[in-house]
Write a protein that holds these residues in place. Sequence first.
Motif, PDB file in Angstrom:
ATOM      1  N   LEU A   1       0.828  -1.216   0.000  1.00 19.74           N
ATOM      2  CA  LEU A   1       0.000   0.000   0.000  1.00 19.74           C
ATOM      3  C   LEU A   1       0.860   1.263   0.000  1.00 19.74           C
ATOM      4  O   LEU A   1       0.584   2.214  -0.734  1.00 19.74           O
ATOM      5  CB  LEU A   1      -0.920   0.019   1.238  1.00 19.74           C
ATOM      6  N   LEU A   2       1.875   1.274   0.867  1.00 21.77           N
ATOM      7  CA  LEU A   2       2.728   2.468   0.958  1.00 21.77           C
ATOM      8  C   LEU A   2       3.422   2.714  -0.382  1.00 21.77           C
ATOM      9  O   LEU A   2       3.503   3.855  -0.845  1.00 21.77           O
ATOM     10  CB  LEU A   2       3.754   2.306   2.081  1.00 21.77           C
ATOM     11  N   ASN A   3       3.876   1.636  -1.022  1.00 21.86           N
ATOM     12  CA  ASN A   3       4.535   1.784  -2.324  1.00 21.86           C
ATOM     13  C   ASN A   3       3.548   2.164  -3.429  1.00 21.86           C
ATOM     14  O   ASN A   3       3.947   2.654  -4.482  1.00 21.86           O
ATOM     15  CB  ASN A   3       5.287   0.504  -2.688  1.00 21.86           C
ATOM     16  N   ALA A   4       2.270   1.904  -3.176  1.00 20.12           N
ATOM     17  CA  ALA A   4       1.248   2.327  -4.140  1.00 20.12           C
ATOM     18  C   ALA A   4       0.910   3.803  -3.965  1.00 20.12           C
ATOM     19  O   ALA A   4       0.172   4.382  -4.763  1.00 20.12           O
ATOM     20  CB  ALA A   4      -0.011   1.483  -3.977  1.00 20.12           C
ATOM     21  N   GLY A   5       1.421   4.422  -2.885  1.00 18.17           N
ATOM     22  CA  GLY A   5       1.189   5.849  -2.677  1.00 18.17           C
ATOM     23  C   GLY A   5       0.286   6.187  -1.498  1.00 18.17           C
ATOM     24  O   GLY A   5       0.003   7.355  -1.237  1.00 18.17           O
TER      25      GLY A   5
END
Lengths: 81, 609
Positions: free
Chosen positions: B545-549
């Motif tokens: 999720l964090l890498n998805a923004g």
Amino acid sequence: MIVRVKLFGTLRQYLPAEVTGGVLMLDVPNGSRAIDLLDRLDVPLDDLESLIIMVNGSHCPAGHELQENDTLSAFHALAGG
Amino acid sequence: MFGWQGKILRVNLSEATTTVEPVDPQTAKDFLGGRGWAIKYLSDEVDPKTDPLDPANKLIFATGPLTATPAPTGNRYMVITRSPLTGALACSNSGGVFPTQMKQTGFDLFIFEGRAEKPVYLWVNDGQAEIRPAEHLWGKNVPDTEDALLTETHPKAKVACIGPAGERLVKVAAIMNDKHRAAARSGVGAVMGSKNLKAVVVLGTQKVSLAQPEEMKALSNQVRADVRADVKKGSSLREYGTAYVPPVTSEMGILPTRNFQTGVFEEVEAISGHTLKEKYLKRPKACFGCPIACGRDTVVDDPDYAGEGEGPEYETIAALGSSCGVSNLAAITKANYVCNELGLDTISTGMTISCAMEMFEKGFLPEADTGRPLRFGDADTVIELVKLTAYREGFGDVLAEGSYRMAEKYGHPEFSITAKRLEFPGYDPRGAKGMGLLYATSNKGASHMAGDIAYMEVFGTPKKLDPLTIEGKPAYVKHFEDIFAITDAAGLCVFLTIRYLFDQDFDVQPTRLTRLLNFATGAGYTKESLLEAGDRIYNLERLFLLNAGFTSADDTLPKRMLSEPLTEGPGRGHVVELDRMLPQYYQLRGWDEKGIPTPVKLRALDLDY
């Protein structure tokens, strides 16, 4: 005093057959506890831990003392959906 | 391998090829299976910023080590992908019979990548995989698709497929299996549709090898005996299905009613399990290998709503019923059938319609756009909107985007009762505070299946927890999220696990589950290493999720939940005090104040690669 009783799920069978809409109105002595009413309706009380008892929608212990116009409800502790 | 088949079927739809891959034993153990393996493959192979409907996104069907074993309810599978509805993780769970057959084809996972040029389906028969044309099936509804596929493959095969909703990339489209069961949430059906993959058909006889088959059998029998004892005492789930719940949640003031404007539905008796049993129930229906049997085979003979199928269950009654102000159970059941036939998530579909109804009644949706008045309680309009949504016709094209995009389009996103754009399920968190923290932090958005703390706050299972307090909730929510991750990875149903496979104390330790997993896999899990695996799965999902923004700003709830108190029921005057729970939750998770896993935490979980 008058209190209302609602029994959910399979406990519904302990409401008298003539009850409609799932709500029983009962005239009970002042100082009656939740457990006294359930006992009067022949709800099995051997496994209190697995019984969820609520007064006016809030969980409470079996020994909770009822007040005029309270709604007592109960159901078996089980997973929901 | 024991427990696991140890093989993955990779299906490249662009190239029309299938390949078989072994699974690394250490990865198998560390990530358990099912949901755990799936997030490992997804994060290794898919850029989290990939457009969910782009061929570069992957769609994973995942069984667990207890799927297709004697373990009771060992018949679940998960569908994992990046969600087109939320942009977060889609992680949807289903039962029926399909999951067992899928695993008995000899594979634990199917990974679909790319996009077929024309509609196709996958036929896997005992280790042999074949991509077949499906142009003749495109446009068919779910039951017709399944019937046609059984004719052209094998009468005993099992089918998972999309309906017209998935074909049209409806963002609340489900993947249906066994006609009536749904991997429903987060728009997984749209991802399948984007790949031109109409169906997956499986038939298998490859039994799962077990490390300790006798011990597995003995413990499974013991668990079944416990379930039978409960059934004898009076199992509400068996007698009434999850439909027994609306009167409970309405009494507690948390049954979503008219788009969460209140939690008390005055006509709740009409939509209860008692009414369902009296009027429409044919028989309880169990998934394969399940002693609980919470499913409902139903028939409605009211000519206005005639039909036959499965359901409704609690969530469907809340979403298509009370949240839309509808008390006509025949109509709710019909709306459920239509969702199943066309391949829609009943929760997001119903909650999106109820959001539209509130906006219409408050003057924020013009009738020129909606094509008709949208008023709470209008059952026929609900059924009509379900159909329009599936086909993206008229206003259905707006509804098909989910409630957040719809409400935002008309300038009032605050009416969308969603977290990370996923519609809330059937518990108003203002009267069950742990659910509020769960919805806000879950890796999929507002899903009860992310760690249903309502088991304790509402149902007292395995122990009672005061729903209105926030004390202690961060720890319980974190723990439930981890044990749901384990359950989803194992391939079991949470209905069974939480009550029968965990210690009946406040620590909720997975005693019996650990033993079952060891009897299946021989992997030597301890309670601690198992809980660590749950934590590992959860953190890897968080990283995705964090890498998805996504940031900590997305760990939030709609304004209504944070600043508009409930007006009736025991939760009257209450909101969700999220800001008081969130910092403690982050800390317990080993995350910094921005909700990012610390290097120390990642190292401890072997996720620092």
